[in-house]
Scaffold this motif. Structure first.
Motif, short mmCIF file in Angstrom:
data_model
loop_
_atom_site.label_atom_id
_atom_site.label_comp_id
_atom_site.label_asym_id
_atom_site.label_seq_id
_atom_site.Cartn_x
_atom_site.Cartn_y
_atom_site.Cartn_z
N LEU A 81 47.34 45.95 20.55
CA LEU A 81 47.10 46.72 21.77
C LEU A 81 45.70 46.48 22.32
O LEU A 81 45.48 46.49 23.54
N ASN A 82 44.72 46.36 21.39
CA ASN A 82 43.33 46.04 21.77
C ASN A 82 42.80 46.97 22.86
O ASN A 82 42.37 46.54 23.93
N THR A 83 42.84 48.30 22.55
CA THR A 83 42.31 49.29 23.48
C THR A 83 41.31 50.18 22.78
O THR A 83 41.45 50.45 21.57
N ASP A 84 40.31 50.65 23.51
CA ASP A 84 39.25 51.47 22.91
C ASP A 84 39.77 52.80 22.37
O ASP A 84 39.22 53.34 21.41
N SER A 85 40.83 53.33 23.00
CA SER A 85 41.34 54.63 22.59
C SER A 85 42.20 54.56 21.33
O SER A 85 42.64 55.60 20.83
N PHE A 86 42.44 53.35 20.81
CA PHE A 86 43.23 53.21 19.60
C PHE A 86 42.52 52.23 18.67
O PHE A 86 42.84 51.05 18.60
N PRO A 87 41.50 52.73 17.93
CA PRO A 87 40.74 51.84 17.04
C PRO A 87 41.59 51.39 15.86
O PRO A 87 42.63 51.98 15.56
N THR A 88 41.13 50.36 15.21
CA THR A 88 41.86 49.86 14.04
C THR A 88 41.71 50.83 12.86
O THR A 88 40.80 51.67 12.84
N ALA A 89 42.60 50.69 11.89
CA ALA A 89 42.52 51.53 10.69
C ALA A 89 41.20 51.32 9.96
O ALA A 89 40.60 52.28 9.45
#
Length: 261
Positions: free
Chosen positions: A31-39
């Protein structure tokens, strides 16, 4: 020597968590979005939260409110549920009240409770109390209702009063069901704790989470979700261990020794 199946059974929760984190990592990268950081980003933010004195104070304040609300609910709900299970009059009086309260989301009561009691600890503790009380009352009621009448008749024949029969016969017989209700209530205590703190934002784990969301610190938001989830898993596992010890006699396949010679 532990068999392969037994080892897999013990490792299953850990493997499930690792699988979930792996899916989260892959989804965040795609997704590569700021609102969904990686684990990994969320996990890296955990030490900074737990290493911050103010954050630790907030988390401990949450646990204190949760413990007080849960404890008060258990003290109130178990006797009430047992009395409802053994007295048609008590059940007839309280059942309509519980049926009115039960469907209402406890978070929906928070604005009203804030108007009455303010936004301090009392309001949040009351919401936790309400969230925990209903499952504990229900399971205590079901446990007391399932007690065989002949056990109570035997107690009466031995000269036990109504109060003594409740404590010495009904309470132990209903204990497995009561502890099931307490385990459900413990999870609900955590949920209502976080919800109340997100609404009445002064202190607590919910306040940390919502402040991070306002500031756009999404790695902190997800790190707090992991921390809260870990708290829930730890509390549930500890309580389940206690429950098994207290009601081991009720587990299938348990043989009570008839002699200790």
């Amino acid at each position: 020597m532990m068999s392969g199946r037994a080892l897999l059974s013990h490792l299953a929760p850990l493997l499930a968590c690792l699988g979930l984190l792996a899916l989260w990592q892959v989804a965040a990268l795609l997704l590569n979005t700021d609102s969904f950081p990686t684990a990994l980003d969320a996990i890296r933010a955990i030490p900074s939260i737990l290493g911050d004195k103010e954050s630790l104070i907030n988390i401990l304040a949450s646990l204190r409110r949760m413990a007080v609300g849960f404890g008060l609910a258990v003290i109130f709900s178990i006797p009430l549920g047992l009395m409802m299970g053994r007295s048609h009059l008590v059940a007839a009086f309280f059942n309509p009240l519980l049926m009115v309260i039960y469907p209402v989301p406890k978070a929906a009561l928070m604005p009203i409770i804030m108007l009455w009691l303010g936004v301090g600890d009392i309001a949040k503790t009351l919401v936790i109390f309400l969230g925990v009380s209903l499952p504990v009352i229900y399971h205590s009621f079901q446990g007391a209702k399932a007690v065989e009448e002949k056990m109570l008749w035997s107690g009466a024949a031995m000269g036990l009063s109504a109060a003594q029969r409740m404590i010495r016969i009904v309470l132990p017989a209903a204990l497995p069901e009561i502890l099931t209700g307490c385990r459900t209530g413990l999870v609900l205590a955590l949920i209502t704790m976080i919800t109340s703190e997100m609404i009445a934002r002064q202190s607590g784990a919910g306040n940390i989470l919502f402040n991070a969301l306002d500031m756009g610190e999404y790695d902190t938001v997800y790190a707090m979700i992991i921390i809260v989830g870990a708290m829930g898993i730890g509390l549930d596992a500890a309580f389940e261990n206690l429950r098994r010890r207290l009601v081991k006699w009720s587990e299938p396949g348990f043989d009570m020794p008839l002699s200790f010679a």
